[in-house]
Design a protein around this motif. Sequence first.
Motif, mmCIF file in Angstrom:
data_model
loop_
_atom_site.group_PDB
_atom_site.id
_atom_site.type_symbol
_atom_site.label_atom_id
_atom_site.label_comp_id
_atom_site.label_asym_id
_atom_site.label_seq_id
_atom_site.Cartn_x
_atom_site.Cartn_y
_atom_site.Cartn_z
ATOM 1 N N HIS A 75 0.849 -1.190 0.000
ATOM 2 C CA HIS A 75 0.000 0.000 0.000
ATOM 3 C C HIS A 75 0.882 1.237 0.000
ATOM 4 C CE1 HIS A 75 -2.843 3.037 1.424
ATOM 5 N NE2 HIS A 75 -3.769 2.234 0.907
ATOM 6 N N GLU A 76 0.500 2.256 -0.754
ATOM 7 C CA GLU A 76 1.326 3.458 -0.882
ATOM 8 C C GLU A 76 1.543 4.175 0.446
ATOM 9 O OE1 GLU A 76 -1.708 6.951 -2.225
ATOM 10 O OE2 GLU A 76 -1.228 5.447 -3.741
ATOM 11 N N ALA A 77 0.667 3.978 1.411
ATOM 12 C CA ALA A 77 0.793 4.640 2.706
ATOM 13 C C ALA A 77 1.560 3.790 3.725
ATOM 14 C CB ALA A 77 -0.585 4.988 3.254
ATOM 15 N N LEU A 78 2.131 2.675 3.287
ATOM 16 C CA LEU A 78 2.874 1.806 4.193
ATOM 17 C C LEU A 78 3.984 2.583 4.888
ATOM 18 C CD1 LEU A 78 3.541 -1.137 5.178
ATOM 19 C CD2 LEU A 78 5.194 -1.178 3.323
ATOM 20 N N GLN A 79 4.069 2.436 6.190
ATOM 21 C CA GLN A 79 5.119 3.087 6.968
ATOM 22 C C GLN A 79 5.973 2.025 7.641
ATOM 23 O OE1 GLN A 79 3.443 5.852 9.715
ATOM 24 N NE2 GLN A 79 2.671 7.201 8.117
ATOM 25 N N LEU A 80 7.281 2.216 7.583
ATOM 26 C CA LEU A 80 8.187 1.297 8.246
ATOM 27 C C LEU A 80 8.135 1.530 9.745
ATOM 28 C CD1 LEU A 80 11.321 1.664 5.971
ATOM 29 C CD2 LEU A 80 9.572 -0.085 5.866
ATOM 30 N N GLN A 81 7.993 0.464 10.490
ATOM 31 C CA GLN A 81 8.010 0.523 11.944
ATOM 32 C C GLN A 81 9.211 -0.295 12.405
ATOM 33 O OE1 GLN A 81 5.825 2.379 13.699
ATOM 34 N NE2 GLN A 81 4.928 2.982 11.761
ATOM 35 N N PRO A 82 10.310 0.377 12.740
ATOM 36 C CA PRO A 82 11.520 -0.367 13.107
ATOM 37 C C PRO A 82 11.313 -1.264 14.325
ATOM 38 C CG PRO A 82 11.944 2.008 13.004
ATOM 39 C CD PRO A 82 10.486 1.808 12.822
#
Length: 57
Positions: free
Chosen positions: A32-39
């Motif tokens: 998804h274009e709104a995917l955010q990386l969560q370290p």
Amino acid sequence: MADAFTKILEDAGKPLKGKEIKARLEATRGVHEALQLQPTDRMLQVIQIHGGFTKET
């Protein structure tokens, strides 16, 4: 997702920008274009082992 991000970092053998990680993930599956990386702790360990962080541009 965290496992996939970690695997990408391990395979790269170097730190990657968030955009690079997403692009590599997109090559194997839909993202998804709104995917955010969560370290995660493991991702941070891999980054530290392979030479530190890179700035997002």
